[in-house]
Design an enzyme around this catalytic site. Structure first.
Site, PDB file in Angstrom:
ATOM      1  N   GLU A   1       5.157  -4.987   7.238  1.00 17.64           N
ATOM      2  CA  GLU A   1       4.473  -3.867   7.903  1.00 17.64           C
ATOM      3  C   GLU A   1       5.037  -3.535   9.281  1.00 17.64           C
ATOM      4  OE1 GLU A   1       2.953  -6.232   6.159  1.00 17.64           O
ATOM      5  OE2 GLU A   1       1.346  -5.358   4.966  1.00 17.64           O
TER       6      GLU A   1
ATOM      7  N   GLY B   1       0.748  -4.947   1.013  1.00 18.54           N
ATOM      8  CA  GLY B   1      -0.484  -5.034   0.211  1.00 18.54           C
ATOM      9  C   GLY B   1      -0.288  -5.800  -1.093  1.00 18.54           C
TER      10      GLY B   1
ATOM     11  N   ALA C   1       0.865  -1.170   0.000  1.00 16.80           N
ATOM     12  CA  ALA C   1       0.000   0.000   0.000  1.00 16.80           C
ATOM     13  C   ALA C   1       0.910   1.232   0.000  1.00 16.80           C
ATOM     14  CB  ALA C   1      -0.890  -0.018   1.235  1.00 16.80           C
TER      15      ALA C   1
ATOM     16  N   GLU D   1      -0.534  -9.380  -0.137  1.00 20.59           N
ATOM     17  CA  GLU D   1      -1.959  -9.585   0.173  1.00 20.59           C
ATOM     18  C   GLU D   1      -2.780  -9.679  -1.111  1.00 20.59           C
ATOM     19  OE1 GLU D   1      -1.768  -6.103   2.752  1.00 20.59           O
ATOM     20  OE2 GLU D   1      -2.552  -7.313   4.387  1.00 20.59           O
TER      21      GLU D   1
HETATM   22  N1  CAA Z   1       4.546   3.136  -1.014  1.00 22.01           N
HETATM   23  C1  CAA Z   1       4.896   4.292  -1.615  1.00 22.01           C
HETATM   24  N2  CAA Z   1       5.973   4.394  -2.405  1.00 22.01           N
HETATM   25  C2  CAA Z   1       6.748   3.319  -2.578  1.00 22.01           C
HETATM   26  C3  CAA Z   1       6.445   2.090  -1.992  1.00 22.01           C
HETATM   27  C4  CAA Z   1       5.276   2.013  -1.176  1.00 22.01           C
HETATM   28  N3  CAA Z   1       4.857   0.874  -0.604  1.00 22.01           N
HETATM   29  N4  CAA Z   1       7.384   1.195  -2.330  1.00 22.01           N
HETATM   30  C5  CAA Z   1       8.261   1.842  -3.140  1.00 22.01           C
HETATM   31  N5  CAA Z   1       7.873   3.140  -3.273  1.00 22.01           N
HETATM   32  C6  CAA Z   1       8.528   4.189  -4.044  1.00 22.01           C
HETATM   33  C7  CAA Z   1       9.768   4.705  -3.331  1.00 22.01           C
HETATM   34  O1  CAA Z   1       9.427   5.653  -2.345  1.00 22.01           O
HETATM   35  C8  CAA Z   1      10.542   5.288  -4.487  1.00 22.01           C
HETATM   36  O2  CAA Z   1       9.974   6.539  -4.811  1.00 22.01           O
HETATM   37  P1  CAA Z   1      10.943   7.842  -4.969  1.00 22.01           P
HETATM   38  O3  CAA Z   1      11.805   7.509  -6.171  1.00 22.01           O
HETATM   39  O4  CAA Z   1       9.992   8.953  -5.199  1.00 22.01           O
HETATM   40  O5  CAA Z   1      11.752   7.930  -3.729  1.00 22.01           O
HETATM   41  C9  CAA Z   1      10.203   4.343  -5.636  1.00 22.01           C
HETATM   42  O6  CAA Z   1       9.013   3.660  -5.256  1.00 22.01           O
HETATM   43  C10 CAA Z   1      11.277   3.304  -5.871  1.00 22.01           C
HETATM   44  O7  CAA Z   1      11.508   2.644  -4.650  1.00 22.01           O
HETATM   45  P2  CAA Z   1      12.988   2.438  -4.014  1.00 22.01           P
HETATM   46  O8  CAA Z   1      13.873   3.566  -4.425  1.00 22.01           O
HETATM   47  O9  CAA Z   1      12.814   2.207  -2.554  1.00 22.01           O
HETATM   48  O10 CAA Z   1      13.413   1.116  -4.782  1.00 22.01           O
HETATM   49  P3  CAA Z   1      14.455   0.000  -4.293  1.00 22.01           P
HETATM   50  O11 CAA Z   1      14.639  -0.887  -5.467  1.00 22.01           O
HETATM   51  O12 CAA Z   1      15.646   0.625  -3.655  1.00 22.01           O
HETATM   52  O13 CAA Z   1      13.691  -0.789  -3.116  1.00 22.01           O
HETATM   53  C11 CAA Z   1      11.807  -1.935  -2.140  1.00 22.01           C
HETATM   54  C12 CAA Z   1      12.565  -1.552  -3.426  1.00 22.01           C
HETATM   55  C13 CAA Z   1      12.668  -2.875  -1.288  1.00 22.01           C
HETATM   56  C14 CAA Z   1      10.536  -2.650  -2.554  1.00 22.01           C
HETATM   57  C15 CAA Z   1      11.500  -0.658  -1.324  1.00 22.01           C
HETATM   58  O14 CAA Z   1      10.891   0.302  -2.194  1.00 22.01           O
HETATM   59  C16 CAA Z   1      10.551  -0.890  -0.180  1.00 22.01           C
HETATM   60  O15 CAA Z   1      10.948  -1.392   0.849  1.00 22.01           O
HETATM   61  N6  CAA Z   1       9.261  -0.470  -0.348  1.00 22.01           N
HETATM   62  C17 CAA Z   1       8.265  -0.566   0.726  1.00 22.01           C
HETATM   63  C18 CAA Z   1       7.800  -1.986   0.937  1.00 22.01           C
HETATM   64  C19 CAA Z   1       6.824  -2.053   2.085  1.00 22.01           C
HETATM   65  O16 CAA Z   1       7.143  -1.779   3.236  1.00 22.01           O
HETATM   66  N7  CAA Z   1       5.565  -2.415   1.794  1.00 22.01           N
HETATM   67  C20 CAA Z   1       4.497  -2.525   2.775  1.00 22.01           C
HETATM   68  C21 CAA Z   1       3.701  -1.247   2.800  1.00 22.01           C
HETATM   69  S1  CAA Z   1       2.535  -1.182   4.137  1.00 22.01           S
HETATM   70  C22 CAA Z   1       1.177  -2.042   3.596  1.00 22.01           C
HETATM   71  O17 CAA Z   1       1.148  -2.558   2.489  1.00 22.01           O
HETATM   72  C23 CAA Z   1       0.028  -2.091   4.569  1.00 22.01           C
HETATM   73  C24 CAA Z   1      -1.111  -2.956   4.185  1.00 22.01           C
HETATM   74  O18 CAA Z   1      -1.112  -4.150   4.436  1.00 22.01           O
HETATM   75  C25 CAA Z   1      -2.297  -2.395   3.593  1.00 22.01           C
END
Ligand code: CAA
Length: 258
Positions: free
Chosen positions: A132, A109, A64, A112
């Site tokens: 998360e 998400g 998400a 999920e």
């Molecule tokens: N939400 C918003 N933006 C996200 C995102 C997310 N879940 N995942 C990646 N992005 C964005 C980053 O912020 C980045 O944007 P900017 O260039 O503007 O900074 C862009 O996508 C590229 O991401 P990275 O530079 O981080 O790419 P990477 O290859 O270095 O890393 C990754 C990839 C390991 C997937 C890393 O992006 C990451 O850890 N993302 C978050 C994963 C996460 O924690 N997901 C769970 C979210 S909470 C949830 O989902 C709750 C629920 O159950 C409803």
């Protein structure tokens, strides 16, 4: 259809692609709306027999949208979770099989969303998990429930407590993925499975999906009663007559979905 969710339908197979590559396909309001719209459209198209759900670029879905969630109040968070859960349940309940083509990150998400699908085929570059707890929250789109139902409570709790992200091979061992293939083979393999499903009797396949989804979480007697009811209904279809007559005539069956 939303700018970030594309729907293509060819030869009875729907392909839904989430394409918001600048945010690794993170789920915001517009993508949730696009997914709902796509599955409602698929539900209105009687030609569709199977669906493939995938992400564009290097991610399936990286979760998400954290930037959108960062300022949520508890009331807004609950509404967001309930909306996501409602749309994910719409996908899970879509009457024909849905195959997740997990091309890359399936986190939070994204994991999920993949779990709402009936079958998950992963590229060997896929990475999945529920991270998360790293963000001070827990899964909100069904992760605590569907992960435990897919891999068992103990293995699910391990991933959920630690936020560990697993690669494709470990995902296969845990039963999260049905198969792992080379990235360039992913869509071809999913199309192959979808085409096999599309060649079968559609009402029978839908009956199987319903019997498994609705029948396997409760008492066995309930599941068996549901199976008997759906088995009986199959005998009111033209496809049952065609399928059995074709066997007797030693020829391939031609199913009409009637
Ligand atoms: N939400 C918003 N933006 C996200 C995102 C997310 N879940 N995942 C990646 N992005 C964005 C980053 O912020 C980045 O944007 P900017 O260039 O503007 O900074 C862009 O996508 C590229 O991401 P990275 O530079 O981080 O790419 P990477 O290859 O270095 O890393 C990754 C990839 C390991 C997937 C890393 O992006 C990451 O850890 N993302 C978050 C994963 C996460 O924690 N997901 C769970 C979210 S909470 C949830 O989902 C709750 C629920 O159950 C409803």
């Amino acid at each position: 259809m939303s700018d970030h969710v594309k729907l293509d339908i060819h030869d009875g197979i729907g392909i839904v692609t989430i394409d918001r590559q600048e945010a690794l396909n993170a789920l915001d309001d517009a993508i949730l709306a696009g997914l709902e719209e796509a599955f409602l459209a698929l539900g209105r198209d009687p030609s569709v027999r199977a669906v493939i759900l995938t992400g564009a670029g290097k991610a399936f879905v990286a979760g998400a949208d954290i930037k959108a969630m960062a300022r949520f109040t508890p009331v807004e968070a609950k509404a967001f979770a309930q909306r996501g859960q409602r749309i994910f349940t719409l996908i899970e309940d879509y009457p024909h099989p849905v195959i997740a083509a997990v091309n890359g990150y399936a986190l939070g998400g994204g994991c999920e969303l993949a779990m709402t699908c009936d079958i998950r085929i992963a590229s060997d570059r896929a990475k999945a998990g529920q991270p998360e707890v790293n963000l001070g929250v827990l899964p909100g789109f069904g992760g605590t429930q569907r992960l435990a139902r897919i891999m068992g409570r103990s293995a699910a709790k391990h991933l959920l407590f630690t936020g560990e992200v697993v690669g494709a091979a470990r995902g296969l061992e845990l039963g999260l993925f049905n198969e792992v293939v080379a990235p360039e083979a992913l869509m071809g393999r999913c199309m192959e499975i979808a085409a096999v499903i599309a060649s079968k009797a559609p009402l029978a396949v839908s009956g199987v999906k319903r019997a498994v989804n609705e029948g396997t979480d409760g008492p066995l007697a309930h599941g068996l009663a549901l199976e008997a009811e759906l088995f009986s209904r199959a005998f009111a279809t033209l496809d049952q007559k065609e399928g059995m007559q074709a066997f007797i005539d030693k020829r391939p069956a031609r199913f009409l979905g009637q």
